[in-house]
Design a protein around this motif. Structure first.
Motif, PDB file in Angstrom:
ATOM      1  N   ALA A  48       0.915  -1.206  -0.007  1.00 39.52           N
ATOM      2  CA  ALA A  48       0.036  -0.002  -0.076  1.00 39.52           C
ATOM      3  C   ALA A  48       0.710   1.181   0.056  1.00 39.52           C
ATOM      4  O   ALA A  48       1.809   1.217   0.408  1.00 39.52           O
ATOM      5  CB  ALA A  48      -1.012  -0.297   1.355  1.00 39.52           C
ATOM      6  N   ASP A  49       0.479   2.235  -0.794  1.00 41.52           N
ATOM      7  CA  ASP A  49       1.094   3.601  -0.649  1.00 41.52           C
ATOM      8  C   ASP A  49       0.031   4.692  -0.256  1.00 41.52           C
ATOM      9  O   ASP A  49      -0.751   4.887  -0.816  1.00 41.52           O
ATOM     10  CB  ASP A  49       1.537   3.962  -2.251  1.00 41.52           C
ATOM     11  N   PRO A  50       0.487   5.197   0.839  1.00 39.62           N
ATOM     12  CA  PRO A  50      -0.394   6.297   1.524  1.00 39.62           C
ATOM     13  C   PRO A  50      -0.413   7.402   0.812  1.00 39.62           C
ATOM     14  O   PRO A  50      -1.425   8.112   1.083  1.00 39.62           O
ATOM     15  CB  PRO A  50       0.214   6.551   2.817  1.00 39.62           C
ATOM     16  N   ARG A  51       0.421   7.811  -0.264  1.00 37.71           N
ATOM     17  CA  ARG A  51       0.059   8.889  -0.875  1.00 37.71           C
ATOM     18  C   ARG A  51      -0.761   8.796  -2.021  1.00 37.71           C
ATOM     19  O   ARG A  51      -1.463   9.805  -2.528  1.00 37.71           O
ATOM     20  CB  ARG A  51       1.695   9.046  -1.839  1.00 37.71           C
ATOM     21  N   ILE A  52      -1.696   7.579  -2.206  1.00 41.66           N
ATOM     22  CA  ILE A  52      -2.662   7.423  -3.176  1.00 41.66           C
ATOM     23  C   ILE A  52      -3.741   7.663  -2.319  1.00 41.66           C
ATOM     24  O   ILE A  52      -4.085   6.826  -1.246  1.00 41.66           O
ATOM     25  CB  ILE A  52      -2.349   5.956  -3.742  1.00 41.66           C
ATOM     26  N   LYS A  53      -4.756   8.382  -2.656  1.00 40.17           N
ATOM     27  CA  LYS A  53      -5.789   8.923  -1.580  1.00 40.17           C
ATOM     28  C   LYS A  53      -7.295   8.309  -2.282  1.00 40.17           C
ATOM     29  O   LYS A  53      -8.180   8.144  -1.473  1.00 40.17           O
ATOM     30  CB  LYS A  53      -6.133  10.347  -1.773  1.00 40.17           C
ATOM     31  N   ALA A  54      -7.338   7.782  -3.442  1.00 39.79           N
ATOM     32  CA  ALA A  54      -8.475   7.203  -3.806  1.00 39.79           C
ATOM     33  C   ALA A  54      -8.264   5.934  -4.964  1.00 39.79           C
ATOM     34  O   ALA A  54      -6.940   6.097  -5.669  1.00 39.79           O
ATOM     35  CB  ALA A  54      -9.269   8.238  -4.424  1.00 39.79           C
ATOM     36  N   GLY A  55      -9.105   5.395  -5.271  1.00 33.32           N
ATOM     37  CA  GLY A  55      -8.797   4.326  -6.351  1.00 33.32           C
ATOM     38  C   GLY A  55     -10.260   3.965  -7.013  1.00 33.32           C
ATOM     39  O   GLY A  55     -11.193   3.931  -6.498  1.00 33.32           O
ATOM     40  N   SER A 114      -9.085  -7.438   3.621  1.00 34.02           N
ATOM     41  CA  SER A 114      -9.429  -6.969   4.994  1.00 34.02           C
ATOM     42  C   SER A 114      -8.927  -5.386   5.302  1.00 34.02           C
ATOM     43  O   SER A 114      -9.480  -4.704   6.270  1.00 34.02           O
ATOM     44  CB  SER A 114      -9.239  -7.910   6.021  1.00 34.02           C
ATOM     45  N   ARG A 115      -7.596  -5.177   4.957  1.00 30.03           N
ATOM     46  CA  ARG A 115      -7.169  -3.903   5.330  1.00 30.03           C
ATOM     47  C   ARG A 115      -6.999  -2.808   3.955  1.00 30.03           C
ATOM     48  O   ARG A 115      -6.478  -1.932   4.142  1.00 30.03           O
ATOM     49  CB  ARG A 115      -5.757  -4.323   5.910  1.00 30.03           C
ATOM     50  N   MET A 116      -7.834  -3.135   2.970  1.00 27.80           N
ATOM     51  CA  MET A 116      -8.022  -2.229   1.889  1.00 27.80           C
ATOM     52  C   MET A 116      -8.832  -0.948   2.386  1.00 27.80           C
ATOM     53  O   MET A 116     -10.026  -0.995   1.711  1.00 27.80           O
ATOM     54  CB  MET A 116      -8.388  -2.917   0.698  1.00 27.80           C
ATOM     55  N   GLY A 117      -8.379  -0.103   3.087  1.00 29.36           N
ATOM     56  CA  GLY A 117      -8.934   1.022   3.612  1.00 29.36           C
ATOM     57  C   GLY A 117      -9.205   2.125   2.810  1.00 29.36           C
ATOM     58  O   GLY A 117     -10.193   2.911   3.202  1.00 29.36           O
ATOM     59  N   LEU A 172     -15.648  -7.381   0.772  1.00 25.99           N
ATOM     60  CA  LEU A 172     -14.767  -7.956   1.681  1.00 25.99           C
ATOM     61  C   LEU A 172     -13.706  -6.745   2.210  1.00 25.99           C
ATOM     62  O   LEU A 172     -12.965  -7.291   3.441  1.00 25.99           O
ATOM     63  CB  LEU A 172     -13.791  -9.020   0.970  1.00 25.99           C
ATOM     64  N   ALA A 173     -13.815  -5.746   1.515  1.00 24.97           N
ATOM     65  CA  ALA A 173     -12.821  -4.784   2.290  1.00 24.97           C
ATOM     66  C   ALA A 173     -13.812  -3.682   3.050  1.00 24.97           C
ATOM     67  O   ALA A 173     -15.041  -3.666   2.960  1.00 24.97           O
ATOM     68  CB  ALA A 173     -12.358  -3.946   1.008  1.00 24.97           C
ATOM     69  N   PRO A 174     -13.325  -3.128   3.964  1.00 24.61           N
ATOM     70  CA  PRO A 174     -13.913  -2.002   4.865  1.00 24.61           C
ATOM     71  C   PRO A 174     -14.209  -0.885   4.060  1.00 24.61           C
ATOM     72  O   PRO A 174     -13.512  -0.570   3.079  1.00 24.61           O
ATOM     73  CB  PRO A 174     -12.802  -1.674   6.045  1.00 24.61           C
ATOM     74  N   GLY A 175     -15.179   0.041   4.542  1.00 27.45           N
ATOM     75  CA  GLY A 175     -15.654   1.103   3.945  1.00 27.45           C
ATOM     76  C   GLY A 175     -14.625   2.359   4.259  1.00 27.45           C
ATOM     77  O   GLY A 175     -13.578   2.042   4.749  1.00 27.45           O
ATOM     78  N   PRO A 176     -14.701   3.270   3.479  1.00 22.03           N
ATOM     79  CA  PRO A 176     -15.587   3.597   2.395  1.00 22.03           C
ATOM     80  C   PRO A 176     -15.358   3.152   0.955  1.00 22.03           C
ATOM     81  O   PRO A 176     -14.280   3.126   0.687  1.00 22.03           O
ATOM     82  CB  PRO A 176     -15.559   5.408   2.326  1.00 22.03           C
TER      83      PRO A 176
END
Length: 318
Positions: free
Chosen positions: A170-177, A207-210, A240-244
Motif C-alpha cells: 500500500a502507498d499512503p500517497r494514493i488517496k483514492a482508487g 480486509s485492510r484495503m481501507g 470483503l474490504a472495509p468502507g468507504p
C-alpha cells in the motif's frame, strides 16, 4: 460536467531504472493550459491518475498504448493520467525466466510507487507539465490484472507463494482508487488450473484495503478461466474490504466493460461505446468527489448514468 480541454499526450517517456528488468516507459496525458496562461499556481495543479493496464490477448493494449477511451476523457476533464508499461506487457518480450514472470505482480505495484517518487522527472519530460502535478491528489485505476495492482496499492495484501511472507504494498500517497473488473478472493474461488499457474491469486486479503475505492464489475463478467464464482467474484473488493467503498455494477457488461481497453478492439466481447462513456464519466466523478471534499461531481454522474429506466448500472455504497 467540466468543459473538456484539448489534450496533450506524450509517449514514450523513459525513466532509466537500472534495478528493473527494463527501463520504465510511460505515457503522460494532460489537459493543455489555456493559451497565454502564466506559470501555474496552487489552484492550477492537476489531480493525478496512475493507470495500470491489464493483460488480454492483444499486444499493445497491455502497455502505455492502451485504454485510450478512458484516458482521453479523463485528461480532457482535468486529470493528468500516467500509464506505465509493466514488465508483464507482451510489448517488452522479456524471457519467461525473468524473475517475477509471467505477471510480475510485485513489480507492477512497485512501478506505481516509483512514478510518484519521480514526479519531478516526469514533469521535466513533458511540455507544459512543470509544476502542475498535484502531489496531494493522487489516485490509482486498474483494469483486470491492473485492478489487482491497484488493490495492492490501496491496501490489499497477499502471501508471496515463493517464500510464504505476507506482502503489503500500500502507498499512503494514493488517496483514492478505481478497481475495474478486478480479481476477487482466493482459496476455492480460483479455478484449479489458474491456482497452479498464478498462485499469488489464491491468498488475496482485502480486509485492510481501507482507501476509498470505486469497485466496478460487469453484470455478465463470468471470467470462467479464473473463478468458479461467476460475476459476483468481481464484487469481492467491495464486499470483503472495509468502507468507504462504492460498488458500480454495469448492466450486461462483460470483462471489457464495453470496450475500455481501446477503440474498436477485436477482443472486446461486449462493445458498447455509450457504456464506456458513462463509465469514464462515473469514474472521474468519483475520484473528484473523493479528492475534492466539496465536489458534487459523483452525485451528478450517478443521476445521469445510474438512475432511471435508461441507467447503465446500479450503485451501492458502504
Amino acid at each position: 460536467m467540466r468543459t473538456p480541454s484539448p489534450v496533450l499526450s506524450v509517449a514514450p517517456l523513459v525513466l532509466p531504472t537500472p534495478d528493473r528488468a527494463a527501463d520504465l516507459e510511460l505515457r503522460v496525458s494532460l489537459p493543455l493550459p489555456p493559451t497565454g496562461a502564466e506559470a501555474p499556481g496552487d489552484g492550477d495543479r492537476l489531480p493525478v491518475i496512475l493507470l495500470s493496464h491489464g493483460q488480454g490477448h492483444s499486444n499493445n493494449l497491455s502497455s502505455l498504448n492502451g485504454y485510450a477511451p478512458l484516458v482521453a476523457f479523463w485528461a480532457a476533464h482535468g486529470f493528468a493520467v500516467i500509464q506505465p508499461t509493466h514488465l508483464s506487457s507482451t510489448t517488452l518480450s522479456l524471457p519467461p525466466e525473468t524473475p517475477g514472470a509471467p505477471m510480475h505482480w510485485r513489480s507492477r505495484a512497485e512501478d506505481m510507487s516509483r512514478l510518484i517518487d519521480r514526479f519531478d522527472e516526469i514533469e521535466a519530460g513533458v511540455p507544459g507539465l512543470a509544476g502542475r502535478l498535484d502531489r496531494d491528489r493522487i489516485a490509482v485505476v486498474g483494469h483486470s490484472m491492473g485492478a489487482h495492482t491497484a488493490g495492492l496499492l490501496l491496501g490489499a495484501s497477499l502471501t508471496d507463494p515463493d517464500d510464504g511472507t505476507e506482502v503489503e504494498l500500500a502507498d499512503p500517497r494514493i488517496k483514492a482508487g478505481v478497481v475495474l473488473a478486478g480479481p476477487g478472493r482466493g482459496g476455492d474461488a480460483i479455478t484449479p488450473p489458474m491456482a497452479e499457474a498464478l498462485p499469488f491469486l489464491t491468498t488475496t486479503d482485502f480486509s485492510r484495503m481501507g482507501t476509498p475505492t470505486l469497485v466496478v464489475r460487469g453484470e455478465k463478467d463470468e471470467s470462467a478461466h479464473l473463478t468458479v464464482m461467476g460475476p459476483d467474484w468481481h464484487a469481492d473488493p467491495y464486499v470483503l474490504a472495509p468502507g468507504p467503498k462504492t460498488l458500480l455494477t454495469l448492466f450486461a457488461a462483460e470483462h471489457g466493460l464495453g470496450g475500455i481497453s481501446g477503440y474498436d478492439v477485436a477482443e472486446t466481447t461486449d462493445e458498447n461505446p455509450a457504456r464506456v462513456a458513462a463509465l469514464a464519466h462515473l469514474a472521474s466523478a468519483y475520484l473528484r468527489s473523493v479528492l475534492y471534499a466539496d465536489d458534487a461531481a459523483w452525485r451528478t454522474a450517478v443521476e445521469a448514468h445510474a438512475t432511471g429506466p435508461d441507467a447503465f448500472g446500479r450503485v451501492e455504497s458502504k
